[in-house]
Enzyme design. Structure first.
Site, mmCIF file in Angstrom:
data_model
loop_
_atom_site.group_PDB
_atom_site.id
_atom_site.type_symbol
_atom_site.label_atom_id
_atom_site.label_comp_id
_atom_site.label_asym_id
_atom_site.label_seq_id
_atom_site.Cartn_x
_atom_site.Cartn_y
_atom_site.Cartn_z
ATOM 1 N N PRO A 1 -0.514 15.152 6.503
ATOM 2 C CG PRO A 1 -0.947 16.760 4.862
ATOM 3 C CD PRO A 1 0.077 16.372 5.892
ATOM 4 C CG ASN B 1 1.277 9.767 9.529
ATOM 5 O OD1 ASN B 1 1.430 8.789 8.804
ATOM 6 N ND2 ASN B 1 2.279 10.309 10.205
ATOM 7 N N GLY C 1 7.528 3.879 3.561
ATOM 8 C CA GLY C 1 8.144 5.041 4.181
ATOM 9 C C GLY C 1 9.588 4.771 4.518
ATOM 10 C CB VAL D 1 1.554 0.202 5.046
ATOM 11 C CG1 VAL D 1 0.151 -0.253 5.435
ATOM 12 C CG2 VAL D 1 2.150 1.047 6.165
ATOM 13 C CD GLU E 1 -10.456 1.093 11.331
ATOM 14 O OE1 GLU E 1 -9.910 1.662 12.309
ATOM 15 O OE2 GLU E 1 -11.572 1.412 10.905
ATOM 16 C CE LYS F 1 4.663 1.802 10.995
ATOM 17 N NZ LYS F 1 4.392 2.855 11.993
ATOM 18 C CG MET G 1 11.868 4.712 10.223
ATOM 19 S SD MET G 1 11.696 5.171 11.974
ATOM 20 C CE MET G 1 10.017 5.793 11.992
ATOM 21 C CG LEU H 1 -2.015 -1.067 1.276
ATOM 22 C CD1 LEU H 1 -2.783 -0.987 2.590
ATOM 23 C CD2 LEU H 1 -2.973 -0.929 0.095
ATOM 24 C CG ASP I 1 5.364 11.792 11.493
ATOM 25 O OD1 ASP I 1 5.690 12.862 10.953
ATOM 26 O OD2 ASP I 1 5.470 10.688 10.929
#
Length: 607
Positions: free
Chosen positions: A130, A132, A15, A20, A84, A35, A17, A12, A127
Site C-alpha cells: 500500500p 508504494n 524507508g 523521499v 513526479e 528520493k 534504503m 516526505l 515490492d
C-alpha cells in the site's frame, strides 16, 4: 544536504534504503519528489550497478498509472531520483479511513493495468504494498518505487545473491520469501495481499517474527473473507495460491475477472460461498459461472430481479442520453478545446473511460503528445471507442492549428498580411478557441485598422498639398508619422511639402537613398585620398630640405679642409675660425639671414 538544481523543501517519508523529500526543480520551477539513497549503501560493491539499473528501468516505463521519473544522478555521497510529486497520499492512508468495494476494485484494476504494462518489458516490481501505491490529486492510483525491480532475464541481470531477500515480508509471495526464482505471478500474489487488506483493513497473515511470517506465506491456507465480501473470495483464492501455476497466468486475466465482478454485481448469499465469477479449476477468467448452493426458486427470483433492474437501468440510460444530446446541442457553440468529447451512449470499457479522462487532463494542461499517447493506450484496449476517437481528432486538429500559428507569424514577418490572415482562418476552422490564433488575429485586425487610418492621413496630406494648404498638410504628416513611421509615402510627401515651402528644392532632381549613399561614399573616398596625397607631399618636401642641409654642410667642410691655415693663427684660433666660416657659409647656402659682421669676417678671414 544540497542537490544541484533542486531546492529541498521538507521530508516526505523515510524507508530502510532511502528518504523521499519534497523539492523544487529550480530550472523548471516545479515540485518534484526527490528520493535520496542512504549514503551508507555506497559501501555495497553492487550498489552503483543497482542504482543505474533502477534508473534505466524506470525511464522505460511510460504509463498513466506508473510514476513518472524525471532524472537520476549522484552528487557527492548522495544518489538520487527526481520523480513526479503525488499529493494525494498513499493507499495505506486510504485503507485506514476505509474504502468501498467498488473503489477497491477500481484501484486494483488500474494497478493491475500498470503491472501488465511493466510485465511486457520483463520487469517484476517485487515490492507491491500500500505505501508504494500513491494518488494524484484527482484520485488516480499510481504505482511507484521500482527500486528493487528485477529483470526476468536472471542470467543477464542477476543483482542479488542467493539467499538475499528484498521486499516487504507482509506482502511477499512464498517463492520470494524462499529466495526462489520469480516471475510476474509473484507481483500478483502481493497485489492479492493488498486487495485483502483494502477489504478488511488487515493483512491475511501477520506475525511479529519475520521467519514465522515467511512460513505462514508458504504453508497457511488462504483466510476466509468476512461474509460481506464473499463475492471477492474466488479472486483472493486465485491470487494467494501457494503455487504460482495455480494463480492467474498474467495481470490481464485478473483485469478480466474484475470486469466480470463489475458487470455481474450479484448479491452475496450471506456466506463466503457466493456464485463465483469464474471457475477456479481453470486459468481462463471468462468461463461461465456455475450455480452452486442456491435453490431453483431463489435463482428464478434472482433472474426476475435482474430483468426488472436491467429494464429500469435501460430506461434511466435512455432518459439521461436524451438529456445529454439536447444539452450538447445547446453547448455546441462553446469552446471546442476545453469541452469533453461527444457523449457516448453505448457500453464503454472502464479502460477507455479511464484513458479518456487522463488524456483530457493532459490536453487541457497543454500536454498534447502525452495526451495522444494515452489515447493510443486506450484505443489498444478499445479500438472502436467513439469518445477516444473524437478526442483524438480534436487534439490532432489542435496540433495542426498550432503549426498554422507559426506559419502565420512567418508570413507576417515577410509583410504578407493577407496570407497571414488566411492561415489564421484555416487554423480557427480546426480549433475555434485556439488562444494563440485568436490573439494573433486580434493583433492583425488592429494592424489592418491602423494601416487603413495611415493611408487615409496620407491621402489627406496629398490633397492638402494639392490645394496649397501647407499647414494642414504638415499636421496630417505629423499624424501619419505617429501612426506608421515607415509608411512608404511619408518621405515623398515630406519632400513635396518642403518643395512647396522652398521652390529651389523643386529644381533638384529627386535622388534615391541608394544614389545618395553612393555619392557620400565617393566624396569620403576622394577626401581621404587627397589628405593622404598632401601628407605624402609634405613628407617629401621635409626630406628634400634635410637632404639639402646635409649636402651644404658637407660641401662647406670640404672647402674649409682645402684652404691653407693662416700662419699667424694659433691652432685653437684657426679651428674656431674654420667653424665660424663653415657656419656662415651654411646659413648663406640655406638662404638664412647673415649679419654684415659675419659677411665681413667671411670676406677677410675665410679665404
Amino acid at each position: 544536504m544540497e542537490i544541484p538544481g533542486y531546492t529541498v523543501v521538507r521530508e516526505l517519508s523515510k524507508g530502510g534504503m532511502a528518504t523521499v523529500y519534497l523539492a523544487v526543480q529550480d530550472r523548471l520551477n516545479r515540485q518534484v519528489a526527490l528520493k535520496v539513497i542512504e549514503p551508507a549503501l555506497e559501501g555495497d560493491e553492487n550498489f552503483a550497478e543497482r542504482f543505474i539499473k533502477e534508473g534505466r528501468l524506470a525511464l522505460q516505463l511510460k504509463h498513466p498509472n506508473i510514476i513518472a521519473l524525471y532524472d537520476f544522478n549522484s552528487h557527492g555521497p548522495y544518489y538520487y531520483f527526481s520523480m513526479e510529486f503525488l499529493s494525494g497520499g498513499t493507499l495505506s492512508e486510504q485503507i485506514e479511513t476505509g474504502l468501498t468495494n467498488e473503489r477497491a476494485l477500481v484501484i486494483i484494476q488500474l494497478i493491475a493495468e500498470a503491472l501488465a504494462y511493466a510485465h511486457q518489458f520483463g520487469i517484476i516490481h517485487r515490492d507491491i504494498k500500500p505505501k508504494n501505491i500513491l494518488f494524484r490529486q484527482d484520485g488516480t492510483p499510481i504505482l511507484s518505487d521500482f527500486g528493487i525491480a528485477k529483470m526476468m532475464d536472471a542470467d543477464a541481470t542477476q543483482l542479488t545473491e542467493t539467499g538475499i531477500i528484498m521486499g516487504s515480508p507482509r506482502y511477499m509471495s512464498p517463492e520470494q520469501v524462499s529466495g526462489k526464482m520469480l516471475d510476474t505471478r509473484s507481483d500478483l500474489y502481493s497485489l492479492g495481499i493488498v486487495l485483502y487488506e483494502m477489504l478488511t483493513q488487515q493483512t491475511p497473515y501477520y506475525s511479529g517474527d519475520a521467519i514465522s511470517l515467511a512460513l505462514m506465506h508458504c504453508s497457511e491456507p488462504v483466510p476466509e473473507l468476512p461474509s460481506a465480501f464473499g463475492r471477492f473470495q474466488p479472486i483472493i483464492n486465485k491470487l494467494l495460491a501457494k503455487k504460482p501455476e495455480n494463480r492467474f497466468d498474467n495481470a490481464e486475466q485478473l483485469i478480466n475477472a474484475i470486469d466480470q465482478i463489475k458487470t455481474n454485481p450479484l448479491p452475496d448469499s450471506g456466506s463466503n460461498r457466493s456464485i463465483p465469477v469464474f471457475s477456479l479449476n481453470t486459468t481462463t477468467a471468462t468461463s461461465k459461472p456455475p450455480l452452486t448452493s442456491f435453490d431453483r426458486s431463489g435463482a428464478v427470483r434472482s433472474k426476475t430481479a435482474l430483468i426488472v433492474s436491467s429494464l429500469l437501468i435501460l430506461t434511466v440510460i435512455v432518459i439521461a442520453g436524451t438529456y445529454l444530446i439536447m444539452d450538447y446541442t445547446s453547448l455546441q457553440t462553446n469552446s471546442e478545446i476545453n469541452r469533453p468529447p461527444l457523449p457516448v451512449l453505448d457500453n464503454r470499457s472502464a479502460a477507455a473511460i479511464h484513458y479518456e479522462r487522463l488524456a483530457m487532463e493532459n490536453f487541457q494542461s497543454g500536454e498534447l503528445k502525452p495526451s495522444l499517447e494515452l489515447i493510443g493506450l486506450g484505443l489498444n484496449a478499445a479500438p472502436n471507442d467513439r469518445g477516444l476517437l473524437v478526442l483524438r481528432d480534436q487534439i490532432q486538429n489542435y496540433q495542426q492549428a498550432i503549426q498554422l500559428v507559426a506559419k502565420a507569424h512567418e508570413r507576417l514577418q515577410q509583410g504578407a498580411l493577407d496570407q497571414s490572415l488566411q492561415l489564421i482562418e484555416q487554423g480557427l476552422q480546426l480549433a475555434p478557441e485556439q488562444p494563440d490564433l485568436l490573439k494573433l488575429r486580434d493583433q492583425l485586425e488592429v494592424r489592418a485598422k491602423l494601416e487603413q487610418i495611415a493611408n487615409q492621413y496620407a491621402d489627406w496630406a496629398n490633397d492638402a498639398l494639392a490645394q496649397g494648404d501647407l499647414k494642414k498638410a504638415e499636421d496630417y504628416l505629423a499624424q501619419l508619422s505617429q501612426i506608421k513611421p515607415d509608411h512608404p509615402k511619408l518621405s515623398i510627401l515630406r519632400r513635396d511639402l518642403q518643395a512647396k515651402r522652398d521652390p529651389i528644392i523643386a529644381t533638384i532632381p529627386p535622388q534615391t537613398e541608394e544614389v545618395t549613399r553612393q555619392q557620400t561614399d565617393e566624396e569620403l573616398k576622394r577626401r581621404t585620398e587627397a589628405a593622404a596625397k598632401r601628407q605624402t607631399e609634405e613628407a617629401v618636401k621635409r626630406q628634400a630640405v634635410e637632404e639639402a642641409k646635409r649636402k651644404a654642410a658637407e660641401r662647406i667642410q670640404r672647402q674649409l679642409a682645402a684652404q691653407p691655415k693662416p700662419q699667424t693663427a694659433t691652432p685653437e684660433t684657426g679651428s674656431n675660425n674654420y667653424r665660424r666660416c663653415g657656419d656662415i657659409l651654411s646659413r648663406l647656402t640655406l638662404g638664412e639671414p647673415v649679419p654684415d659682421e659675419d659677411r665681413t669676417f667671411l670676406s677677410q678671414r675665410c679665404r
